[in-house]
Design an enzyme around this catalytic site. Structure first.
Site: not given
Ligand code: OSB
Ligand code: MG
Length: 378
Positions: A269, A220, A297, A167, A195, A245, A169, A141
Site C-alpha cells: 500500500k 493476511e 486498498g 478476501k 485478513d 500488510d 475479514k 475485500s
C-alpha cells in the site's frame, strides 16, 4: 521541479455500506486530498490513505493534516527537487513516522512528473521494469457481516460478478464459521483469503492453524503489526502462506519478512510505506526474491485508486489486488470516467493520458469539502 503551493482539502464521502474489520468500522470516509501546484502551473493530486480513527495505523486524517502543514510542506515548498524519488529522503530527515501524510504529497509529485513528461503514471513507474499490464485483475475485500450466511451470499455474488479474488475479514469469534460458510458457498477451487488485521496473539495459533483446512490463498496480518518474530513462529505451524500488510512499512521490513520467513506474500500500500518510490523498491526487492506482491486498498476515492491501478500494472503484482470499481464504494466518485470493472473482473489501466489518466471533478470535490487550507512557499 518546484512546488509553489499545496492545497489541502478534507472531503466527506459516505460509503454505500459500512466496512467492518476486526479493529473498527468505517461508514463515512473523511478523505484528505492534496493538490500540489508547480511553478509551471500544473496541478498534481495525492490522496492520503489515513483513516478516520487510529485503528489501522497510528495515523488519521487529522494527524496527517497536521503533519503535512507543520512538517511536510515546509520541507518541500519552494525547494528545487530533482524528481519524485528525492521526496521521501527529504521527508525522512529528523521526521519519524507519518508515512501516509508523506505519501499523500509524494504521490502528487509523481503525478506532476508524469504530466511534465507527458506519460501516464503507469508508464512512468513501469520504466525499466519490463512489460506493464494494460488491464489488471482485481479482487474484493468484504467486511465482517452479521452472519456467516450473509457473508457467504455476498461472496458468491462477487465471484459471479467476475472478481478474481475474494478476501474476507476475520477476527476472534468471527473466523472459522465465516471461512467455512464462504468456502462452502464458493467451492473448493475459488481464490479465497482471510485478513485478520492484527486480531490474534500467540494463544490463538491452534485456531489459526485450523484455517489450513480451507485452502486459503493466504492469511493476511494475523498478528500485531510490529511482531515479525511471532509471525515467523506462526508461519512454521501453517501450511497457508502468511501475507503481511500492516507490518510492511518500508523496504527494510519487507527484507526482514523474507529473512525471518515471517510471511511469504506482501500486500503493498503506497500510503503505509511512505509513497510510490518506497512501494517500487519493495516491488523490485520482492520480485528479485520470487515473493509475490499484490496491491492493497484503503477505501480510496477515484484519485487514490488511480495510483493503485498504475501500481498493480507492474509485473511483480501477480495476485489480484483489493481494487474494486467506483460503484462498489460510492454513489458517485469524484473522477471522470469512474473506475469500472468488466465481467472478467478486469480494470483497464489508463496508458494514454498523462498523469493519473482521468479528470478530477472539481465541482464534485467542492461539494464534498468540509475544510480546506492553502499552504504556499515563502
Ligand atoms: O487491511 O486491507 C486492509 C480497508 C481499510 C483498512 C484496512 C484494510 C482495508 C481493506 C479495504 O481491506 C480494501 C479496499 O480498499 O477495498
Ligand atoms: Mg489488510
Amino acid at each position: 521541479m518546484r512546488l509553489t503551493s499545496l492545497h489541502l482539502r478534507e472531503i466527506r464521502m459516505p460509503l454505500k455500506e459500512p466496512f467492518r474489520i476486526s479493529s473498527g468500522v468505517q461508514t463515512l470516509r473523511r478523505i484528505l486530498l492534496v493538490a500540489a501546484t508547480d511553478e509551471e502551473g500544473r496541478v498534481g493530486w495525492g490522496e492520503c490513505t489515513a483513516g478516520e480513527e487510529p485503528n489501522y495505523s497510528s495515523e488519521t486524517t487529522d494527524t496527517a493534516w497536521l503533519a503535512i502543514r507543520e512538517w511536510v510542506a515546509p520541507r518541500l515548498l519552494g525547494r528545487e527537487i530533482a524528481g519524485p524519488a528525492e521526496v521521501l529522503p527529504l521527508l525522512e530527515q529528523n521526521f519519524r513516522g507519518h508515512s501516509m501524510a508523506k505519501a499523500a504529497v509524494e504521490v502528487a509529485f509523481w503525478d506532476l512528473e508524469a504530466q511534465r513528461l507527458g506519460v501516464s503514471l503507469a508508464r512512468l513507474i513501469g520504466q525499466g521494469r519490463g512489460e506493464i499490464r494494460t488491464e489488471i485483475e482485481v479482487g474484493i475485500s468484504l467486511g465482517i457481516q452479521a452472519s456467516p450466511q450473509a457473508l457467504a451470499q455476498k461472496a458468491a455474488a462477487c465471484l459471479a460478478r467476475g472478481y478474481g479474488k475474494i478476501k474476507i475479514k476475520i477476527g476472534p469469534g468471527e473466523d472459522l464459521e465465516y471461512v467455512a460458510a464462504v468456502r462452502e458457498a464458493l467451492g473448493p477451487e475459488a481464490p479465497l483469503m482471510a485478513d485478520a488485521n492484527n486480531a490474534y496473539g500467540r494463544a490463538d495459533f491452534a485456531r489459526l492453524a485450523a484455517l489450513d483446512a480451507f485452502g486459503l490463498l493466504m492469511i493476511e496480518q494475523p498478528l500485531a503489526c510490529d511482531d515479525l518474530l511471532r509471525h515467523a513462529e506462526l508461519q512454521k505451524r501453517l501450511r497457508t502462506p502468511i501475507c503481511l500488510d500492516e507490518s510492511i512499512t518500508s523496504l527494510d521490513r519487507a527484507e526482514d519478512m523474507v529473512t525471518l520467513d515471517a510471511g511469504r506474500i506482501v500486500n503493498i500500500k503506497v500510503g503505509r510505506v511512505g509513497g510510490i518510490a518506497s512501494a517500487l523498491a519493495i516491488h523490485d526487492f520482492c520480485r528479485s526474491r520470487g515473493v509475490p506482491v499484490w496491491c492493497g486498498g484503503m477505501l480510496e476515492s477515484g484519485i487514490g485508486r488511480a495510483v493503485n491501478v498504475a501500481l498493480a500494472a507492474l509485473p511483480g503484482f501477480t495476485i489480484p489486488g483489493d481494487i474494486s470499481p467506483s460503484e462498489r464504494y460510492w454513489q458517485r466518485d469524484l473522477v471522470a470516467p469512474e473506475w469500472t470493472m468488466d465481467a472478467r473482473g478486469r480494470i483497464r489501466v489508463p496508458l494514454q493520458a498523462p498523469g493519473l489518466g482521468l479528470a478530477v471533478d472539481l465541482d464534485r470535490i467542492e461539494d464534498l469539502t468540509a475544510r480546506a487550507e492553502r499552504l504556499a512557499a515563502g
